[in-house]
Design a protein around this motif. Structure first.
Motif, short mmCIF file in Angstrom:
data_model
loop_
_atom_site.label_atom_id
_atom_site.label_comp_id
_atom_site.label_asym_id
_atom_site.label_seq_id
_atom_site.Cartn_x
_atom_site.Cartn_y
_atom_site.Cartn_z
N HIS A 117 -51.39 1.53 -89.97
CA HIS A 117 -50.54 0.54 -89.56
C HIS A 117 -51.12 0.93 -88.18
O HIS A 117 -50.60 0.44 -87.48
CB HIS A 117 -49.39 0.50 -89.67
CG HIS A 117 -48.50 1.74 -88.79
ND1 HIS A 117 -48.18 2.93 -89.81
CD2 HIS A 117 -47.58 1.43 -87.88
CE1 HIS A 117 -47.42 3.72 -89.06
NE2 HIS A 117 -46.53 2.53 -87.99
N LEU A 171 -51.92 -7.91 -89.12
CA LEU A 171 -50.04 -7.38 -88.78
C LEU A 171 -49.15 -8.67 -89.43
O LEU A 171 -48.43 -8.75 -90.09
CB LEU A 171 -49.52 -6.76 -87.25
CG LEU A 171 -49.42 -5.46 -86.98
CD1 LEU A 171 -49.18 -5.09 -85.98
CD2 LEU A 171 -48.95 -4.51 -88.09
N GLU A 208 -42.74 -1.74 -85.08
CA GLU A 208 -43.07 -0.45 -85.41
C GLU A 208 -42.59 0.71 -84.04
O GLU A 208 -42.73 1.84 -84.77
CB GLU A 208 -44.52 -1.30 -84.89
CG GLU A 208 -45.52 0.00 -85.32
CD GLU A 208 -46.84 -0.13 -85.51
OE1 GLU A 208 -48.01 0.75 -85.41
OE2 GLU A 208 -47.16 -0.79 -84.82
N ARG A 263 -44.15 -1.98 -94.91
CA ARG A 263 -45.40 -1.11 -94.32
C ARG A 263 -45.47 0.19 -93.05
O ARG A 263 -45.79 0.15 -93.29
CB ARG A 263 -45.77 -2.61 -93.04
CG ARG A 263 -47.67 -2.71 -92.67
CD ARG A 263 -47.84 -3.50 -92.17
NE ARG A 263 -49.27 -3.32 -92.15
CZ ARG A 263 -50.77 -3.09 -92.40
NH1 ARG A 263 -50.11 -2.92 -93.61
NH2 ARG A 263 -51.29 -3.30 -91.80
N PHE A 264 -43.69 -0.38 -92.77
CA PHE A 264 -44.01 0.72 -91.29
C PHE A 264 -43.28 2.33 -91.98
O PHE A 264 -43.38 2.61 -91.23
CB PHE A 264 -43.74 -0.15 -90.11
CG PHE A 264 -44.83 -1.01 -89.57
CD1 PHE A 264 -45.12 -1.00 -89.91
CD2 PHE A 264 -43.70 -2.51 -88.89
CE1 PHE A 264 -45.90 -1.81 -88.63
CE2 PHE A 264 -44.24 -3.41 -89.07
CZ PHE A 264 -46.17 -2.65 -88.88
#
Length: 264
Positions: free
Chosen positions: A127, A135, A172, A107-108
């Motif tokens: 994101h 999240l 993140e 995702r990041f």
């Protein structure tokens, strides 16, 4: 100095001019000993790192001026960020919070290489606007979970503690900070290369000016002081060129460090 002595014999200058040039020659000669000492100290630092007693280090001036790492010219893959200790630590914190590190990476992590011009476009911008709820859905549940499972995933989010949410944010933030650091260095490397190219052209132009000034002096159309000033300008520009190349080399070292110390 030889020319101004000849001029004095021809009664075109006084002894003052001769003494000034003598002083300049002595000052220039003294510089070599400072440089020789720096060379010895630098070579011994390298010998120490190599675990051996002092000895000369072979150098190649042509390689110094032309060297450009291929990996810097073409960019670096973002996966190299995983070598950084701060990102590894953030990933371990995620695991300790019982969150899925593989899902977090998917995702990041930026999907492209890191170059001077790509910047934030390498990131999936979604994101950056994510809420803690979304999240947690991604990190604690299946990204492609059927809608019937949304309530279960939502329940997992509400049961997540503040430490888990903080671990997500920290992961993140750590990746974003690492990417920005490397992207800044890549941009600096690119700008320094452009600066180096222009300075190299400046050196070439001033070298041609030396030839022209010498011709004018031989033709009695210029004073020899003009020749000397042109030579001084050319020498100063050469120093600036070397300083720019040294800054390039330091920037590449910093890129290597910012990527955790490796290209693999």
């Amino acid at each position: 100095l030889e020319i101004v002595r000849l001029q004095k014999q021809a009664s075109r200058v006084t002894e003052l001019a001769v003494r000034r040039f003598e002083a300049q020659v002595l000052d220039t000669r003294s510089l070599q000993y400072d440089i020789q000492q720096k060379i010895v100290e630098t070579e011994n630092e390298i010998n120490f790192l190599l675990g051996r007693y002092p000895q000369p280090i072979p150098r190649n001036a042509a390689l110094f001026e032309s060297f450009v790492p291929d990996v810097v010219k073409t960019g670096v893959p973002s996966q190299l960020l995983e070598n950084r200790p701060d990102i590894r630590q953030a990933g371990l914190d995620l695991k300790a919070a019982k969150l899925d590190i593989q899902v977090a990476k998917a995702r990041f992590y930026p999907s492209l290489g890191i170059t001077a011009g790509v910047g934030y476009q390498a990131f999936n911008p979604s994101h950056l606007l994510s809420t803690p709820e979304s999240l947690a859905f991604s990190l604690t549940g299946d990204l492609i979970a059927p809608l019937v499972n949304r309530n279960a995933i939502k329940a997992m989010y509400y049961s997540a503690n503040s430490a888990q949410i903080q671990a997500v944010y920290n992961y993140e933030r750590t990746i974003l900070n690492a990417y920005i650091e490397v992207a800044n260095l890549m941009s600096k490397s690119s700008n320094l290369q452009s600066s180096y190219d222009l300075r190299a052209q400046q050196v070439e132009a001033l070298n041609q000016s030396i030839e022209i000034s010498n011709f004018l002096f031989r033709s009695a159309r210029a004073d020899y002081m003009e020749v000397l000033l042109t030579q001084r300008e050319a020498l100063d520009s050469r120093f600036d060129l070397i300083e720019t190349k040294m800054e390039q080399l330091h920037t590449w070292i910093n890129i290597y460090k910012a990527l955790g110390g490796g290209w693999e």
